[in-house]
Design an enzyme around this catalytic site. Structure first.
Site, PDB file in Angstrom:
ATOM      1  N   ASP A   1      -7.155   2.425  -5.916  1.00 38.75           N
ATOM      2  CA  ASP A   1      -6.661   3.113  -4.720  1.00 38.75           C
ATOM      3  C   ASP A   1      -7.590   2.827  -3.546  1.00 38.75           C
ATOM      4  O   ASP A   1      -8.795   3.080  -3.617  1.00 38.75           O
ATOM      5  CB  ASP A   1      -6.584   4.625  -4.967  1.00 38.75           C
TER       6      ASP A   1
ATOM      7  N   TYR B   1     -11.317   3.642   4.861  1.00 42.24           N
ATOM      8  CA  TYR B   1     -12.535   3.788   4.059  1.00 42.24           C
ATOM      9  C   TYR B   1     -13.595   2.757   4.437  1.00 42.24           C
ATOM     10  O   TYR B   1     -14.765   2.910   4.089  1.00 42.24           O
ATOM     11  CB  TYR B   1     -12.224   3.657   2.558  1.00 42.24           C
TER      12      TYR B   1
ATOM     13  N   LYS C   1      -3.474   2.272   2.491  1.00 40.13           N
ATOM     14  CA  LYS C   1      -2.916   3.293   3.375  1.00 40.13           C
ATOM     15  C   LYS C   1      -3.017   2.883   4.843  1.00 40.13           C
ATOM     16  O   LYS C   1      -4.013   2.300   5.260  1.00 40.13           O
ATOM     17  CB  LYS C   1      -3.644   4.632   3.173  1.00 40.13           C
TER      18      LYS C   1
ATOM     19  N   HIS D   1      -1.162   7.410   5.769  1.00 41.89           N
ATOM     20  CA  HIS D   1      -2.323   8.197   5.355  1.00 41.89           C
ATOM     21  C   HIS D   1      -2.218   9.666   5.792  1.00 41.89           C
ATOM     22  O   HIS D   1      -2.592  10.571   5.041  1.00 41.89           O
ATOM     23  CB  HIS D   1      -3.589   7.563   5.941  1.00 41.89           C
TER      24      HIS D   1
END
Length: 324
Positions: free
Chosen positions: A44, A49, A75, A108
Site C-alpha cells: 500500500d 508519503y 492514492k 486519498h
C-alpha cells in the site's frame, strides 16, 4: 483459511498488505524487499508519503515475483483533484513505483487543496492555513474512471470518505468504487461503515490497524492498542501477540489490514494471522473495546490554544462530521 477477498470485479486482493505511511525513504526499500521475501503480495502506497521511488526500488529488487502477482495500491493526493491533474498524478506514481499499471488507485481524501504548481503538498496562506480547492470529488471520480478505461488502473476506490459521500459516488459514478480505505482498529472498529460498504459490494481496507502508536502527535497517556490487557489475554490463549489479535479481528471480518513496519521480524509476524481463529466470544469482547469519543486518532489537526482541532473541519467536503 482464505488469505484474500474478492473485489466486485472478481479479482483477489490479499487480506494483509504492507503499509508504507511514515516509513522513511532510507528504510522502506528494505521493508518492501523483506515483505515480499516473506510472502506479502500486497503493498500500500501513496504519493503523499514521499517514498514511492524507494518502494519502487524494493519492488524492482523482487526479481523472483511477477508483477501480476503483487497487488499495488496508490492514492491521488489532495492537490491533484482537478480533472486535468488526475492522470499526470497517477502516471507519476506509476513511474516512481516502476510499474505500468496500478491494481488500485484511491482518492486519498474527499476534499482538495489548491495545486500551486510548485509540487507543494500542503499549500498555505500567509496566516498558515491551507489553501483549499472546492473541486467536487464527483469531478475527480469522473477523471479516475478514465484511468480504468485507459488501462492505467485495474480498480479505483476511495479513502477517508463517509457513508453519504460514498453513496453519492455510487449513485453518480459510472464505475463503482471497489475499495474504501479508512482508519479501523479495535478502538475504532467502524462496524456501521463496514456494514454499509458490504451492502454496496465495497471491500474495506483498514489503515492504522494497530492504532498508529508511532503517530507524531500521540500523547504519553494515550491508550496503546498493542498493550491492551484484553488483547493480551486473548493472545495468550492463542499463543499470539496482542498485535496479531488486533489484526486478526479485522481480517476475520473480511477487512484488509495494511500494518506498517520496517522491521523484518515484525513484518513477518504481522502476516501470521491465518493459523488461528478468534471465537465468537473473542470477537464480541474485542468489539467492546470501541471508544466512540477517542477512538479515531488519525485526524489532520492543528494546535489552537494548546488543543488539537481538526485542520480541515470547515471544508464542505470534510468527512468526519457525519456519524459514519
Amino acid at each position: 483459511m482464505a488469505t484474500s477477498v474478492k473485489l466486485s470485479s472478481g479479482a483477489d486482493m490479499p487480506l494483509v498488505g504492507l503499509g508504507t505511511w511514515k516509513s522513511k525513504a532510507g528504510e522502506v526499500e528494505n521493508a518492501v524487499k523483506a515483505a515480499i521475501d516473506c510472502g506479502y503480495r500486497h503493498i500500500d502506497c501513496a504519493s503523499c508519503y514521499g517514498n514511492e521511488k524507494e518502494v519502487g526500488a524494493g519492488l524492482n529488487a523482487a526479481k523472483d515475483v511477477d508483477r501480476k502477482d503483487i497487488f499495488i495500491t496508490s492514492k491521488l493526493w489532495n492537490t491533484m483533484h482537478a480533472p486535468e491533474d488526475v492522470k499526470p498524478a497517477c502516471k507519476k506514481s506509476m513511474e516512481d513505483l516502476g510499474v505500468d499499471y496500478l491494481d488500485l488507485y484511491l482518492i486519498h481524501w474527499p476534499y482538495g487543496f489548491q495545486n500551486t504548481g510548485t509540487g507543494n503538498n500542503f499549500p498555505k496562506n500567509p496566516d498558515g492555513t491551507i489553501i483549499y480547492s472546492d473541486v467536487s470529488f464527483i469531478e475527480t471520480w469522473s477523471a479516475m474512471e478514465k484511468l480504468v478505461d485507459e488501462g492505467l488502473c485495474k480498480h479505483i476506490g476511495l479513502s477517508n470518505f463517509n457513508s453519504k459521500q460514498i453513496a453519492e459516488v455510487f449513485e453518480k459514478g459510472r464505475i463503482k468504487p471497489a475499495v474504501l480505505q479508512v482508519e479501523c482498529h479495535p478502538y475504532f472498529n467502524q462496524s456501521r461503515l463496514i456494514n454499509f460498504c458490504k451492502e454496496k459490494g465495497i471491500v474495506v481496507t483498514a489503515f492504522s490497524p494497530l492504532g498508529s502508536p508511532d503517530r507524531p502527535w500521540a500523547k504519553s497517556d494515550d491508550p496503546i492498542i498493542i498493550e491492551d490487557p484484553l488483547l493480551k489475554t486473548i493472545g495468550d490463549k492463542h499463543n499470539k501477540t496482542p498485535a496479531q489479535v488486533a489484526l486478526r479481528f479485522n481480517v476475520q471480518r473480511g477487512v484488509i489490514v495494511i500494518p506498517k513496519s520496517v522491521t523484518p521480524a515484525r513484518i513477518a509476524q504481522n502476516k501470521e494471522l491465518f493459523d488461528f481463529e478468534l471465537s465468537e466470544e473473542d470477537m464480541k469482547a474485542i468489539e467492546g473495546l470501541q471508544r466512540n469519543d477517542t477512538g479515531r486518532v488519525c485526524i489532520p489537526a492543528v494546535e489552537v490554544d494548546g488543543k488539537r482541532v481538526p485542520r480541515d473541519g470547515g471544508h464542505k467536503y470534510y468527512p468526519f462530521n457525519e456519524e459514519y
